[in-house]
Design an enzyme around this catalytic site. Structure first.
Site, PDB file in Angstrom:
ATOM      1  N   GLU A  26       0.816  -1.224   0.000  1.00 48.18           N
ATOM      2  CA  GLU A  26       0.000   0.000   0.000  1.00 48.18           C
ATOM      3  C   GLU A  26       0.845   1.267   0.000  1.00 48.18           C
ATOM      4  O   GLU A  26       0.407   2.313  -0.472  1.00 48.18           O
ATOM      5  CB  GLU A  26      -0.958   0.008   1.191  1.00 48.18           C
ATOM      6  N   PHE A  42     -11.508  -7.411  13.868  1.00 44.71           N
ATOM      7  CA  PHE A  42     -10.417  -7.847  12.994  1.00 44.71           C
ATOM      8  C   PHE A  42     -10.077  -6.741  11.993  1.00 44.71           C
ATOM      9  O   PHE A  42     -10.962  -6.202  11.335  1.00 44.71           O
ATOM     10  CB  PHE A  42     -10.820  -9.132  12.261  1.00 44.71           C
ATOM     11  N   GLN A  43      -8.814  -6.406  11.901  1.00 49.43           N
ATOM     12  CA  GLN A  43      -8.292  -5.360  11.008  1.00 49.43           C
ATOM     13  C   GLN A  43      -8.929  -4.004  11.264  1.00 49.43           C
ATOM     14  O   GLN A  43      -9.103  -3.200  10.349  1.00 49.43           O
ATOM     15  CB  GLN A  43      -8.430  -5.779   9.540  1.00 49.43           C
ATOM     16  N   LYS A  53     -17.576  -0.745   6.289  1.00 46.14           N
ATOM     17  CA  LYS A  53     -18.007  -1.749   5.314  1.00 46.14           C
ATOM     18  C   LYS A  53     -19.529  -1.800   5.138  1.00 46.14           C
ATOM     19  O   LYS A  53     -20.038  -1.954   4.023  1.00 46.14           O
ATOM     20  CB  LYS A  53     -17.492  -3.132   5.739  1.00 46.14           C
ATOM     21  N   MET A 100      24.302   8.877   2.322  1.00 49.42           N
ATOM     22  CA  MET A 100      24.169  10.180   2.979  1.00 49.42           C
ATOM     23  C   MET A 100      24.486  10.067   4.475  1.00 49.42           C
ATOM     24  O   MET A 100      25.112  10.960   5.057  1.00 49.42           O
ATOM     25  CB  MET A 100      22.751  10.733   2.767  1.00 49.42           C
TER      26      MET A 100
HETATM   27  C1  LIG Z   1      12.418   5.786   5.387  1.00 48.74           C
HETATM   28  C2  LIG Z   1      13.718   6.437   5.715  1.00 48.74           C
HETATM   29  N1  LIG Z   1      14.565   5.840   6.587  1.00 48.74           N
HETATM   30  C3  LIG Z   1      15.749   6.428   6.889  1.00 48.74           C
HETATM   31  C4  LIG Z   1      16.106   7.611   6.335  1.00 48.74           C
HETATM   32  C5  LIG Z   1      17.442   8.272   6.680  1.00 48.74           C
HETATM   33  N2  LIG Z   1      18.297   8.343   5.499  1.00 48.74           N
HETATM   34  C6  LIG Z   1      18.401   9.447   4.738  1.00 48.74           C
HETATM   35  S1  LIG Z   1      19.380   9.237   3.385  1.00 48.74           S
HETATM   36  C7  LIG Z   1      19.724   7.651   3.844  1.00 48.74           C
HETATM   37  C8  LIG Z   1      20.632   6.793   2.997  1.00 48.74           C
HETATM   38  C9  LIG Z   1      20.053   6.468   1.685  1.00 48.74           C
HETATM   39  O1  LIG Z   1      20.833   5.449   1.101  1.00 48.74           O
HETATM   40  P1  LIG Z   1      20.783   5.165  -0.434  1.00 48.74           P
HETATM   41  O2  LIG Z   1      19.379   4.974  -0.880  1.00 48.74           O
HETATM   42  O3  LIG Z   1      21.728   4.082  -0.758  1.00 48.74           O
HETATM   43  O4  LIG Z   1      21.251   6.559  -1.063  1.00 48.74           O
HETATM   44  P2  LIG Z   1      22.702   7.228  -1.080  1.00 48.74           P
HETATM   45  O5  LIG Z   1      22.728   8.266  -0.001  1.00 48.74           O
HETATM   46  O6  LIG Z   1      23.713   6.157  -0.873  1.00 48.74           O
HETATM   47  O7  LIG Z   1      22.783   7.860  -2.434  1.00 48.74           O
HETATM   48  C10 LIG Z   1      19.067   7.303   5.033  1.00 48.74           C
HETATM   49  C11 LIG Z   1      19.187   6.013   5.711  1.00 48.74           C
HETATM   50  C12 LIG Z   1      15.175   8.200   5.436  1.00 48.74           C
HETATM   51  N3  LIG Z   1      15.405   9.377   4.854  1.00 48.74           N
HETATM   52  N4  LIG Z   1      14.016   7.582   5.135  1.00 48.74           N
END
Ligand SMILES: Cc1ncc(C[n+]2csc(CCOP(=O)(O)OP(=O)(O)O)c2C)c(N)n1
Ligand SMILES: [Mg+2]
Length: 592
Positions: A49, A111-112, A161, A488
């Site tokens: 979803e 449920f749900q 529902k 990042m």
């Molecule tokens: C759902 C979610 N969890 C954690 C984060 C924290 N976060 C921001 S950037 C990042 C790394 C992203 O890794 P990747 O997709 O490999 O991209 P890269 O920075 O390596 O280009 C994380 C963990 C986030 N923004 N969103």
């Protein structure tokens, strides 16, 4: 005409002009799925979803029309909370319909069952729990009206529902469709102000005419208001430079002589410093986000502020404006253009801005976006991959990104020359956004090439929606910048945690992205050397009957620059080491 609630709901969506919806059925929403079989609305069956929600967002981003998603109760409703929050933060018009347990069961831990309106209250512009079948057309009409007017945003409609189930007498209703006046009469407290105050607009025009170092600070609101043309007219008439925030990339053409590009934590030097040193910021549909302002007390200390926004709550939220204007950006800018013209016609002139223009061009020359060339035999430079992609795709290609380093490089290195060609998760920064949002974008604009630029971390969060794309023949293209890291976060650990890397390594080979892509019905391509980049992109561009995934092995040590470290002043912007006076020997910060 006698209908049951489920039929009325689908008919209401048809009346709203819905052509496509994204969703996944289940117990509580079953009766609404039945009439879909007889409806012209295309339903795209997702695999999770969250995917439905981001697809609806991607669709809304590129078409300007509200995205629609429909899911069942409980876990399905909670699965779509992230996209709701994402759409709320980025002001995306969206209508989400959730199933709910039958009215007599609400509150019994059935449920749900979950308290969907309670859970989503703070991440929706508005939400409804419908209690009578007869209310369905009115509520759906109100939901679309609220989602698409004023500051756009997500609206959720929770449907028990029993009021849609033809086997239950509570679902019987007489069809009607509210008129426009019935619609507004039913929402007495909801009247967004669209026309700006003429006196404030005159004042703003006078300020624009006396500023020596003005900047147009353009945010995503310009796109929501379909105001790109009006903006261009204002910029050209006043000869003022424009910065486009992460949410506004494409609202003003990157190749325009007045374009300075993106400001913010990873904005380019000139965009950041132009705001910082300006004497007038004309904020148009932008919200002084902390990623743009840096440390607020140090932000643009000399600047007077004109702030135009349709949401009065934004005015003064972060920085007190000298001239606040509540209104629709397009309408306000059109009036502002007239007011400036009138002043010019009656003898006013612009002050000499030559010194300011020289300063801007000096910064552009001294600190262009740049990266060090790749080293033979090492992994690819992500910026180089993006430059190849940019230069081998049509000018109006839609680029959809995930969240992380790849997102910042995509925004920096792409050239956006058309509105609605950049789709990303700005406010919430939702990893996993890109693949489903790209699918939604391609559904909305099948005539355009759609590339997702994703990180390896992000891709692993929602990649399963490529199964949806294959099954539905939605030929999106995905470029994974595989640096084997949550890049990042790694960058922050390197710069601010003494290179102590904690839980950020992912592995380049696990999963095998090519095999995974193939298993999902896509073409999979791996690129490891610079010579392979162009042929891989050319091959991907030539495939139009299924999704393509190209995995680029990129350099894990590459960092995003410039950077304003979190909580610091924009004046502390760090350029890449090789642009620093000492070549980066002391990791010196450039201060102005
Ligand atoms: C759902 C979610 N969890 C954690 C984060 C924290 N976060 C921001 S950037 C990042 C790394 C992203 O890794 P990747 O997709 O490999 O991209 P890269 O920075 O390596 O280009 C994380 C963990 C986030 N923004 N969103
Ligand atoms: Mg990564």
């Amino acid at each position: 005409m006698e209908l049951n609630g489920g039929q009325a709901l689908i008919k209401s969506l048809e009346m709203e002009g819905v052509e496509v919806m994204f969703g996944l059925p289940g117990g509580a929403i079953l009766p609404v799925y039945d009439p879909i079989i007889d409806s012209p609305i295309r339903h795209i069956l997702v695999r999770h979803e969250q995917g439905a929600g981001h697809m609806a967002e991607g669709y809304a981003h590129v078409t300007g029309r509200p995205g629609v998603a429909m899911v069942t109760s409980g876990p399905a409703a909670t699965n779509i909370v992230t996209p709701l929050c994402d759409a709320y933060m980025d002001s995306i018009p969206m209508v989400v319909i959730t199933g709910q347990v039958a009215l007599p069961s609400i509150g019994t831990d059935a449920f749900q069952e979950c308290d969907t309106t309670g859970i989503t209250q703070s991440v929706t512009k508005h939400n409804f729990l419908v209690t009578k079948a007869a209310d369905i057309p009115r509520v759906i009409r109100e939901a679309f009206h609220i989602a698409t007017t004023g500051r756009p945003g997500p609206v959720l409609v929770d449907i028990p529902k029993d009021i849609v189930d033809p086997k239950n007498p509570a679902s019987a209703m007489k069809w009607y469709w509210p008129t426009a006046s019935e619609l507004t009469a039913g929402l007495p407290g909801y009247k967004p102000t669209t026309i700006g105050n003429p006196r404030q607009i005159r004042k703003a025009a006078e300020m624009i005419l006396s500023a020596r170092k003005p900047v147009l600070y353009v945010g995503g609101g310009i796109l929501k208001a379909r105001a790109a043309e009006a903006l261009r007219e204002l910029a050209e008439l006043t000869d003022i430079h424009v910065v486009t925030t992460l949410m506004a990339r494409g609202a003003f053409p990157d190749d325009h002589r007045l374009c300075l590009g993106m400001p913010g934590m990873h904005g380019n030097y000139t965009a950041v410093m132009s705001m910082q040193e300006s004497d007038l910021l004309v904020a148009l549909g932008s919200r002084f986000d902390d990623r743009v302002t840096g440390r607020v007390p140090n932000f643009a200390p000399e600047a007077k502020i004109i702030h135009v926004d349709i949401d009065p709550a934004e005015l003064g939220k972060v920085r007190r404006p000298d001239v606040p204007i509540v209104g629709d950006c397009r309408l306000v800018i059109e009036e502002l253009v007239k007011a400036v013209r009138h002043l010019l016609d009656t003898g006013s002139t612009f002050p000499d801005r030559q010194a300011w223009k020289s300063k801007l061009s000096g910064w552009q020359e001294r600190y262009p976006l740049a990266y060090e060339p790749p080293v033979e035999g090492e992994n690819l430079k992500p910026q180089m991959v993006l430059e190849h992609l940019r230069d081998s795709t049509p000018d109006d290609t839609i680029l959809v990104s995930g969240v992380g380093q790849h997102q910042m490089w995509a925004s920096q290195y792409w050239k956006f020359n058309h509105p609605y060609t950049w789709v990303n998760s700005g406010g919430l920064g939702t990893m996993g956004f890109s693949v489903p949002a790209a699918i939604g974008a391609k559904v909305g604009r099948p005539d355009k090439m759609v590339w997702s630029v994703d990180g390896d971390g992000c891709f692993q969060m929602t990649a399963q929606e490529l199964v949806t794309a294959s099954a539905e023949r939605i030929p999106v293209k995905v470029a994974i910048l595989n640096n084997a890291y949550l890049g990042m976060v790694r960058q922050w650990q390197e710069m601010f945690y003494d290179e102590r890397y904690s839980e950020v390594y992912l592995s380049p080979d696990l999963p095998d992205y090519v095999k995974w892509a193939e298993a999902m019905g896509c073409v999979g391509i791996r690129v490891e050397s610079p010579e392979e980049i162009q042929p891989a992109i050319d091959k991907a561009n030539s495939i139009d009957d299924r999704p393509v995934v190209v995995e680029f092995r990129t350099d894990a040590s590459e960092k995003v620059f410039p950077m304003v470290p979190s909580g610091q002043s924009n004046s502390e912007i760090q350029v890449p080491p090789f642009q620093r006076p000492d070549g980066g020997a002391g990791q010196k910060e450039i201060s102005q």
